[in-house]
Design a protein around this motif. Structure first.
Motif, mmCIF file in Angstrom:
data_model
loop_
_atom_site.group_PDB
_atom_site.id
_atom_site.type_symbol
_atom_site.label_atom_id
_atom_site.label_comp_id
_atom_site.label_asym_id
_atom_site.label_seq_id
_atom_site.Cartn_x
_atom_site.Cartn_y
_atom_site.Cartn_z
ATOM 1 N N MET A 19 -25.356 -5.741 41.132
ATOM 2 C CA MET A 19 -24.425 -4.726 40.645
ATOM 3 C C MET A 19 -24.370 -4.628 39.139
ATOM 4 S SD MET A 19 -20.804 -6.696 41.452
ATOM 5 C CE MET A 19 -20.418 -8.526 40.522
ATOM 6 N N ILE A 20 -23.521 -3.579 38.977
ATOM 7 C CA ILE A 20 -23.220 -3.472 37.189
ATOM 8 C C ILE A 20 -21.751 -4.123 36.899
ATOM 9 C CG2 ILE A 20 -22.865 -2.032 35.193
ATOM 10 C CD1 ILE A 20 -24.530 -0.062 36.979
ATOM 11 N N LYS A 21 -21.634 -4.960 36.028
ATOM 12 C CA LYS A 21 -20.704 -5.674 35.779
ATOM 13 C C LYS A 21 -20.312 -5.349 34.176
ATOM 14 C CE LYS A 21 -19.070 -9.365 37.614
ATOM 15 N NZ LYS A 21 -19.147 -10.912 37.718
ATOM 16 N N LEU A 22 -19.324 -4.927 33.633
ATOM 17 C CA LEU A 22 -18.892 -4.507 32.167
ATOM 18 C C LEU A 22 -17.800 -5.608 32.109
ATOM 19 C CD1 LEU A 22 -19.313 -0.724 31.800
ATOM 20 C CD2 LEU A 22 -20.987 -2.512 31.564
ATOM 21 N N LYS A 23 -17.687 -6.505 31.272
ATOM 22 C CA LYS A 23 -16.706 -7.427 30.852
ATOM 23 C C LYS A 23 -16.209 -7.097 29.351
ATOM 24 C CE LYS A 23 -17.346 -11.485 32.322
ATOM 25 N NZ LYS A 23 -17.948 -12.913 32.337
ATOM 26 N N ASN A 24 -14.896 -6.620 29.303
ATOM 27 C CA ASN A 24 -14.168 -6.508 27.967
ATOM 28 C C ASN A 24 -15.130 -5.764 27.130
ATOM 29 O OD1 ASN A 24 -12.284 -8.459 29.289
ATOM 30 N ND2 ASN A 24 -13.613 -9.977 28.534
ATOM 31 N N ILE A 25 -15.578 -4.652 27.475
ATOM 32 C CA ILE A 25 -16.473 -3.862 26.773
ATOM 33 C C ILE A 25 -15.598 -3.056 25.451
ATOM 34 C CG2 ILE A 25 -18.022 -1.860 26.455
ATOM 35 C CD1 ILE A 25 -19.318 -4.446 27.706
ATOM 36 N N VAL A 26 -16.029 -3.405 24.186
ATOM 37 C CA VAL A 26 -15.484 -2.782 23.047
ATOM 38 C C VAL A 26 -16.520 -2.053 22.175
ATOM 39 C CG1 VAL A 26 -14.160 -3.035 20.969
ATOM 40 C CG2 VAL A 26 -13.371 -4.465 22.983
ATOM 41 N N LYS A 27 -16.419 -0.902 21.859
ATOM 42 C CA LYS A 27 -17.308 -0.049 21.006
ATOM 43 C C LYS A 27 -16.463 0.473 19.722
ATOM 44 C CE LYS A 27 -21.001 1.560 19.340
ATOM 45 N NZ LYS A 27 -22.031 0.687 18.895
ATOM 46 N N THR A 28 -16.826 -0.029 18.692
ATOM 47 C CA THR A 28 -16.259 0.765 17.472
ATOM 48 C C THR A 28 -17.213 1.347 16.405
ATOM 49 O OG1 THR A 28 -14.391 -0.877 17.623
ATOM 50 C CG2 THR A 28 -14.579 0.033 15.412
ATOM 51 N N TYR A 29 -16.801 2.335 15.937
ATOM 52 C CA TYR A 29 -17.413 2.945 14.996
ATOM 53 C C TYR A 29 -16.931 3.151 13.541
ATOM 54 C CZ TYR A 29 -20.300 5.035 19.037
ATOM 55 O OH TYR A 29 -21.120 5.126 20.108
ATOM 56 N N ASP A 30 -17.634 2.760 12.494
ATOM 57 C CA ASP A 30 -17.253 2.756 11.218
ATOM 58 C C ASP A 30 -17.300 4.158 10.572
ATOM 59 O OD1 ASP A 30 -16.431 0.103 11.125
ATOM 60 O OD2 ASP A 30 -18.271 -0.753 10.706
ATOM 61 N N THR A 31 -16.400 4.621 9.974
ATOM 62 C CA THR A 31 -16.546 6.013 9.612
ATOM 63 C C THR A 31 -15.768 6.130 8.085
ATOM 64 O OG1 THR A 31 -14.356 7.124 10.226
ATOM 65 C CG2 THR A 31 -16.132 7.032 11.716
ATOM 66 N N PRO A 32 -16.138 7.149 7.280
ATOM 67 C CA PRO A 32 -15.491 7.017 5.924
ATOM 68 C C PRO A 32 -14.123 6.895 6.106
ATOM 69 C CG PRO A 32 -17.098 8.605 5.866
ATOM 70 C CD PRO A 32 -17.230 8.185 7.702
ATOM 71 N N ASN A 33 -13.469 7.540 7.410
ATOM 72 C CA ASN A 33 -12.129 7.566 7.497
ATOM 73 C C ASN A 33 -11.297 6.195 8.132
ATOM 74 O OD1 ASN A 33 -11.823 10.179 6.081
ATOM 75 N ND2 ASN A 33 -12.510 10.978 8.204
ATOM 76 N N GLY A 34 -12.221 5.159 8.201
ATOM 77 C CA GLY A 34 -11.862 4.109 9.057
ATOM 78 C C GLY A 34 -12.704 3.952 10.262
ATOM 79 N N SER A 35 -12.235 2.967 10.964
ATOM 80 C CA SER A 35 -13.004 2.825 12.240
ATOM 81 C C SER A 35 -12.304 3.514 13.449
ATOM 82 C CB SER A 35 -12.570 1.071 12.583
ATOM 83 O OG SER A 35 -13.228 0.247 11.630
ATOM 84 N N VAL A 36 -13.356 3.835 14.066
ATOM 85 C CA VAL A 36 -12.960 4.729 15.311
ATOM 86 C C VAL A 36 -13.223 3.947 16.579
ATOM 87 C CG1 VAL A 36 -13.476 6.865 16.772
ATOM 88 C CG2 VAL A 36 -13.470 6.867 14.347
ATOM 89 N N HIS A 37 -12.118 3.504 17.380
ATOM 90 C CA HIS A 37 -12.526 2.864 18.815
ATOM 91 C C HIS A 37 -12.788 3.720 19.736
ATOM 92 C CE1 HIS A 37 -10.754 -0.743 16.718
ATOM 93 N NE2 HIS A 37 -9.992 -0.321 16.335
ATOM 94 N N ALA A 38 -13.938 3.690 20.187
ATOM 95 C CA ALA A 38 -14.581 4.578 21.378
ATOM 96 C C ALA A 38 -14.130 4.303 22.700
ATOM 97 C CB ALA A 38 -16.084 4.771 21.087
ATOM 98 N N LEU A 39 -14.374 2.719 22.779
ATOM 99 C CA LEU A 39 -14.089 1.874 24.024
ATOM 100 C C LEU A 39 -13.163 0.722 23.643
ATOM 101 C CD1 LEU A 39 -17.644 1.992 25.429
ATOM 102 C CD2 LEU A 39 -15.881 3.697 26.081
ATOM 103 N N LYS A 40 -12.363 0.481 24.542
ATOM 104 C CA LYS A 40 -11.304 -0.761 24.374
ATOM 105 C C LYS A 40 -11.190 -1.258 25.535
ATOM 106 C CE LYS A 40 -8.415 1.668 20.757
ATOM 107 N NZ LYS A 40 -6.971 2.060 20.387
ATOM 108 N N ASP A 41 -11.834 -2.596 25.499
ATOM 109 C CA ASP A 41 -11.547 -3.608 26.812
ATOM 110 C C ASP A 41 -11.960 -3.027 28.149
ATOM 111 O OD1 ASP A 41 -10.851 -6.296 27.462
ATOM 112 O OD2 ASP A 41 -8.922 -5.555 27.957
ATOM 113 N N ILE A 42 -13.088 -2.546 28.090
ATOM 114 C CA ILE A 42 -13.528 -1.979 29.463
ATOM 115 C C ILE A 42 -13.901 -3.084 30.377
ATOM 116 C CG2 ILE A 42 -15.027 -0.133 30.693
ATOM 117 C CD1 ILE A 42 -12.788 0.997 28.693
ATOM 118 N N ASN A 43 -13.540 -3.145 31.698
ATOM 119 C CA ASN A 43 -13.990 -3.533 32.542
ATOM 120 C C ASN A 43 -14.338 -3.034 33.864
ATOM 121 O OD1 ASN A 43 -13.547 -6.992 31.949
ATOM 122 N ND2 ASN A 43 -11.876 -5.725 30.952
#
Length: 209
Positions: A19-43
């Protein structure tokens, strides 16, 4: 009795591992205007044979999440476990090997513009050294027949309609028989009638593969 228990245990373990298991996935992008949180704690857990759809508003992170599953996007933190193997701990060469079991169809087809329909479908087998095997070319012919494009085998992507190009992209992914199939809005560019037909074709081809 012991054999029965062993069979049940094996089935239980296969259900957990395959199976596929995603555990506490976080994805953040750094931009000139600050960090963008695309994914927050995905399980998320998906067992073998299950079909999942990820829905949400535009910009909600759907494509990012899908691309994290095959590590085209590397999560900022968290673990992506596929068939019991943690992809987030793998080197690039190990990932290339693991991705052989993960097929992905993109929204914009990504066909090779200078290759014919036949060569586009055959490309995965060629890359794996399987095209000239006993069943390699037969599989390409079979897939051409499945999508009804035998007479377009020598045409190029620029000569195809959107629906035809999408069918080529679909079987190009399926021909290598991946264990997991990821679709990133592959029908978004199609009209409503073609979209419904393609949904049926995707399910039929997935069972046929």
């Amino acid at each position: 009795m012991i054999m029965s228990l062993l069979i049940r245990l094996r089935y239980y373990l296969e259900c957990i591992i395959d199976m596929i298991k995603l555990k506490n996935i976080v994805k953040t992008y750094d931009t000139p205007n600050g960090s963008v949180h695309a994914l927050k704690d995905i399980n998320l857990e998906i067992k073998r044979g299950e079909i999942y759809g990820i829905i949400g508003l535009s910009g909600a992170g759907k494509s990012t999440l899908v691309r994290c599953i095959n590590m085209l996007e590397r999560p900022t933190s968290g673990n992506v476990i596929v068939n019991g193997k943690d992809l987030t701990t793998m080197t690039e060469s190990q990932l290339r090997e693991a991705r052989k079991d993960i097929g992905m169809i993109f929204q914009h087809f990504n066909l090779l513009s200078t290759s014919t329909v036949y060569d586009n479908i055959a490309f995965p087998l060629k890359m794996q050294g399987k095209l000239n095997t006993e069943n390699g070319k037969e599989n390409v012919e079979h897939m051409l027949n499945v999508i009804g494009l035998e007479s377009f085998r020598d045409d190029y992507p620029g000569q195809l309609s959107g629906g035809m190009a999408q069918r080529v992209a679909l079987v190009r992914t399926l021909i290598s028989q991946p264990e997991i199939l990821l679709l990133d809005e592959p029908l978004g560019a199609l009209d409503a009638f073609t979209r419904m037909n393609m949904q049926d074709e995707i399910l039929a081809m997935w069972k046929e593969r």
